[in-house]
Design a protein around this motif. Structure first.
Motif, PDB file in Angstrom:
ATOM      1  N   MET A   1       0.850  -1.163   0.101  1.00  0.00           N
ATOM      2  CA  MET A   1      -0.068  -0.192  -0.055  1.00  0.00           C
ATOM      3  C   MET A   1       0.928   1.276  -0.208  1.00  0.00           C
ATOM      4  O   MET A   1       1.642   1.392   0.839  1.00  0.00           O
ATOM      5  CB  MET A   1      -0.910  -0.060   1.316  1.00  0.00           C
ATOM      6  N   LYS A   2       0.695   2.129  -1.213  1.00  0.00           N
ATOM      7  CA  LYS A   2       1.576   3.341  -0.891  1.00  0.00           C
ATOM      8  C   LYS A   2       0.676   4.404  -1.412  1.00  0.00           C
ATOM      9  O   LYS A   2      -0.408   4.334  -2.356  1.00  0.00           O
ATOM     10  CB  LYS A   2       2.509   2.988  -2.296  1.00  0.00           C
ATOM     11  N   LEU A   3       1.006   5.631  -0.828  1.00  0.00           N
ATOM     12  CA  LEU A   3       0.230   6.723  -1.202  1.00  0.00           C
ATOM     13  C   LEU A   3       0.867   7.700  -2.006  1.00  0.00           C
ATOM     14  O   LEU A   3       2.220   8.133  -2.090  1.00  0.00           O
ATOM     15  CB  LEU A   3      -0.266   7.724   0.206  1.00  0.00           C
ATOM     16  N   ILE A   4       0.273   7.987  -3.293  1.00  0.00           N
ATOM     17  CA  ILE A   4       0.788   9.169  -4.343  1.00  0.00           C
ATOM     18  C   ILE A   4       0.439  10.447  -4.021  1.00  0.00           C
ATOM     19  O   ILE A   4      -0.903  10.652  -3.972  1.00  0.00           O
ATOM     20  CB  ILE A   4       0.508   8.408  -5.453  1.00  0.00           C
TER      21      ILE A   4
ATOM     22  N   ILE B   1       4.181   3.129  -7.382  1.00  0.00           N
ATOM     23  CA  ILE B   1       3.632   1.975  -7.967  1.00  0.00           C
ATOM     24  C   ILE B   1       4.256   0.655  -8.060  1.00  0.00           C
ATOM     25  O   ILE B   1       3.730  -0.458  -7.751  1.00  0.00           O
ATOM     26  CB  ILE B   1       3.045   2.377  -9.310  1.00  0.00           C
ATOM     27  N   GLU B   2       5.623   0.977  -8.628  1.00  0.00           N
ATOM     28  CA  GLU B   2       6.543  -0.291  -8.634  1.00  0.00           C
ATOM     29  C   GLU B   2       6.609  -0.765  -7.188  1.00  0.00           C
ATOM     30  O   GLU B   2       6.781  -1.947  -7.063  1.00  0.00           O
ATOM     31  CB  GLU B   2       7.581   0.184  -9.466  1.00  0.00           C
TER      32      GLU B   2
ATOM     33  N   LEU C   1      -6.077   1.330  -7.750  1.00  0.00           N
ATOM     34  CA  LEU C   1      -6.045   2.451  -7.080  1.00  0.00           C
ATOM     35  C   LEU C   1      -7.277   3.076  -6.626  1.00  0.00           C
ATOM     36  O   LEU C   1      -8.264   2.530  -7.104  1.00  0.00           O
ATOM     37  CB  LEU C   1      -5.731   3.256  -8.540  1.00  0.00           C
ATOM     38  N   GLU C   2      -7.208   3.948  -5.697  1.00  0.00           N
ATOM     39  CA  GLU C   2      -8.256   4.551  -5.056  1.00  0.00           C
ATOM     40  C   GLU C   2      -8.199   6.024  -4.659  1.00  0.00           C
ATOM     41  O   GLU C   2      -7.147   6.454  -4.630  1.00  0.00           O
ATOM     42  CB  GLU C   2      -8.708   3.847  -3.894  1.00  0.00           C
ATOM     43  N   LYS C   3      -9.022   6.804  -4.827  1.00  0.00           N
ATOM     44  CA  LYS C   3      -8.764   8.225  -4.514  1.00  0.00           C
ATOM     45  C   LYS C   3      -8.657   8.359  -2.869  1.00  0.00           C
ATOM     46  O   LYS C   3      -9.341   7.584  -2.300  1.00  0.00           O
ATOM     47  CB  LYS C   3     -10.221   9.082  -4.699  1.00  0.00           C
TER      48      LYS C   3
ATOM     49  N   ARG D   1       0.996   3.828   9.106  1.00  0.00           N
ATOM     50  CA  ARG D   1       1.454   3.276   7.767  1.00  0.00           C
ATOM     51  C   ARG D   1       0.448   2.248   7.272  1.00  0.00           C
ATOM     52  O   ARG D   1       0.662   1.187   6.951  1.00  0.00           O
ATOM     53  CB  ARG D   1       2.872   2.518   8.013  1.00  0.00           C
ATOM     54  N   HIS D   2      -0.759   2.582   7.660  1.00  0.00           N
ATOM     55  CA  HIS D   2      -2.048   1.811   7.048  1.00  0.00           C
ATOM     56  C   HIS D   2      -2.409   0.579   7.980  1.00  0.00           C
ATOM     57  O   HIS D   2      -2.998  -0.340   7.289  1.00  0.00           O
ATOM     58  CB  HIS D   2      -1.764   1.410   5.417  1.00  0.00           C
TER      59      HIS D   2
END
Length: 501
Positions: free
Chosen positions: A170-173, A183-184, A201-203, A236-237
């Motif tokens: 899980m990563k936040l952009i 993403i990678e 992907l999610e908003k 961290r989620h």
């Protein structure tokens, strides 16, 4: 399926202990399928039978489907309980168990594929007209396509592993300049943790609360919900503190969200324990995901409703649990769970390794502890550093908070650092006390963990002196574990890639 007599446990730590206790109450023998690193563990000592399925690395043991199945068969088990994490949401594992003649204590492989896979779950929910966060769940997983979808959704966007949860993959952009790297990275972590690099992907909702509903499908296929839990305190989620029921829901919201949870479980032909997770923001709720397994935080639901979810799972797997339509289930009081980690709260949560010394969990009315390690056990760098869960119940939320703080202050853990001081600060924070915290609570208030005070430095020195005397007396762990009590420790193998992903 006829009644079985021996259950294999494809897991470790406190959840393995929890399953063993449920099996004992049902008169069932247990087979612990363990790695080499978990020979010195409470579950190993408690299980009726033990089978080593491989070395410490998870890919060679707890994630090794063939080794788990062969270990269960070798000891004459008729069923396998996967606990949570590892292979618990792996449809292929569930299918392979059934093909080998083992009952998988959980939903069917088809239900896991439908609901456990985040992409297919969202497709089913969309078809049923259920509320969803805007996002992308397409089959095209090329970096170029995912980058375009991030732009179309609009920043910030969160990348998630389709095949798992618990904050892994899980990563936040926040900026397009970091999108490709995030993403990678998410794909690599998803592949390592769950065996699949598929992401979606999610908003990102930046003021959301994390609310989940416990669902359970009985032997006839009827799905009910066992009310809700608040899980907004996350780092961290990954959840840190959970409670039942949520202080954030009106009765109308609770009714609507419960109906959505049951609808989704019914559409997915769900059997056993599962959790439907939502995000709640500005009075509107959105489906997040379904966890097709037992949750770490299941005890708070058990406490407010007076049920035993693990025994219900085992009985359902034997076609012996059916909902009683005449029974009315109403949550009573309030329950809070704190996850106790072996980590240094004054170094940003860096995990702490070493040999456990004296461990004491204070007794008292409606206090419950689930732990996988005791004095003399080694906390290694191979797995998640959660060593215990403390659960309390009281008649109201304010009193439950007060009770949990008292429990944490009275708890004793020698040999490793723990996050107990961190938990006490969180529970005492005004936003937590009034129930207004969101999923950004930790980021907003405790982003760098705790800062050592002069008094804290004195306390650490005192604990060191006491522990040195403890070891010198011959009653404690070896001198190597003293490192765990040294302020500013930097030699933990967990400092770099401690999750192994």
């Amino acid at each position: 399926m006829s009644k079985f007599t021996r259950v294999a446990i494809a897991n470790r730590g406190e959840v393995a202990v929890r399953i063993i206790k449920a099996c004992e109450e049902l008169g069932l023998e247990t087979v612990l399928l363990h790695s080499e690193a978990d020979v010195n563990s409470r579950a190993y000592r408690m299980a009726t039978h033990k089978v080593c399925i491989g070395p410490a690395p998870t890919a060679e043991s707890y994630l090794n489907i063939e080794a788990n199945i062969q270990g269960a068969l070798a000891m004459g088990a008729q069923a396998v309980h996967p606990g949570f994490g590892f292979l618990s949401e792996n449809a292929h594992f569930a299918q392979q168990c059934e093909q080998a003649g083992l009952t998988f204590i959980g939903p069917s492989a088809d239900a896991i594929r439908t609901l456990g896979d985040k992409v297919s779950c969202k497709a089913l929910a969309k078809k049923a007209g259920l509320p969803l966060v805007p996002g992308y769940e397409g089959e095209d997983q090329t970096l170029n396509t995912l980058m375009k979808e991030v732009e179309a959704i609009g920043l910030p966007v969160i990348v998630k592993a389709a095949a798992g949860g618990g904050g892994r993959g899980m990563k936040l952009i926040k900026q397009m300049s970091e999108a490709a790297e995030q993403i990678e990275s998410a794909q690599r972590e998803a592949k390592s943790a769950f065996g699949s690099e598929v992401v979606f992907l999610e908003k990102y909702l930046d003021r959301a609360k994390h609310i989940e509903f416990q669902i359970f499908g009985d032997s006839t296929g009827k799905v009910m919900h066992l009310f809700d839990r608040e899980c907004s305190v996350q780092r961290r989620h990954q959840k840190i503190i959970e409670e039942a029921t949520s202080p954030s829901l009106t009765e109308e919201l609770r009714r609507k969200m419960g109906e959505v949870a049951v609808t989704l479980g019914t559409l997915g032909k769900y059997k056993g324990a599962g959790t439907v997770e939502f995000l709640l923001q500005d009075g509107k709720f959105y489906l997040l995901e379904v966890n097709t397994r037992l949750q770490v935080e299941h005890p708070v639901t058990e406490e407010v409703l007076g049920v035993d979810l693990v025994k219900m799972q085992i009985l359902t797997a034997q076609n012996q649990f059916v909902w009683n339509d005449n029974e009315v289930r109403i949550p009573r009081g309030h329950s809070i769970e704190c996850r106790i980690y072996a980590e240094n709260s004054y170094m940003g949560g860096v995990p702490s390794t070493g040999l456990l010394g004296t461990v004491h969990w204070p007794e008292g009315p409606r206090r419950r502890y689930e732990f996988g390690f005791e004095k003399g056990d080694t906390i290694t760098s191979y797995y998640d550093p959660m060593i215990a869960k403390a659960i309390v119940w009281d008649e109201s939320r304010p009193r439950a908070i007060e009770k949990m703080i008292r429990v944490l202050k009275d708890a004793t853990v020698f040999g490793v650092h723990t996050n107990i001081p961190y938990l006490i600060e969180i529970l005492s924070h005004p936003e937590f006390v009034d129930g207004t915290m969101t999923t950004r609570f930790i980021e907003k208030n405790f982003a760098e963990g705790l800062k050592a005070t002069h008094n804290e430095d004195e306390r650490k020195k005192l604990s060191q002196d006491i522990y040195k005397k403890f070891i010198a007396s011959g009653a404690g762990a070896d001198a190597g574990s003293l490192n765990a009590l040294t302020p500013g420790q930097t030699n933990s193998p967990w400092l770099s890639h401690w999750r192994g992903i």
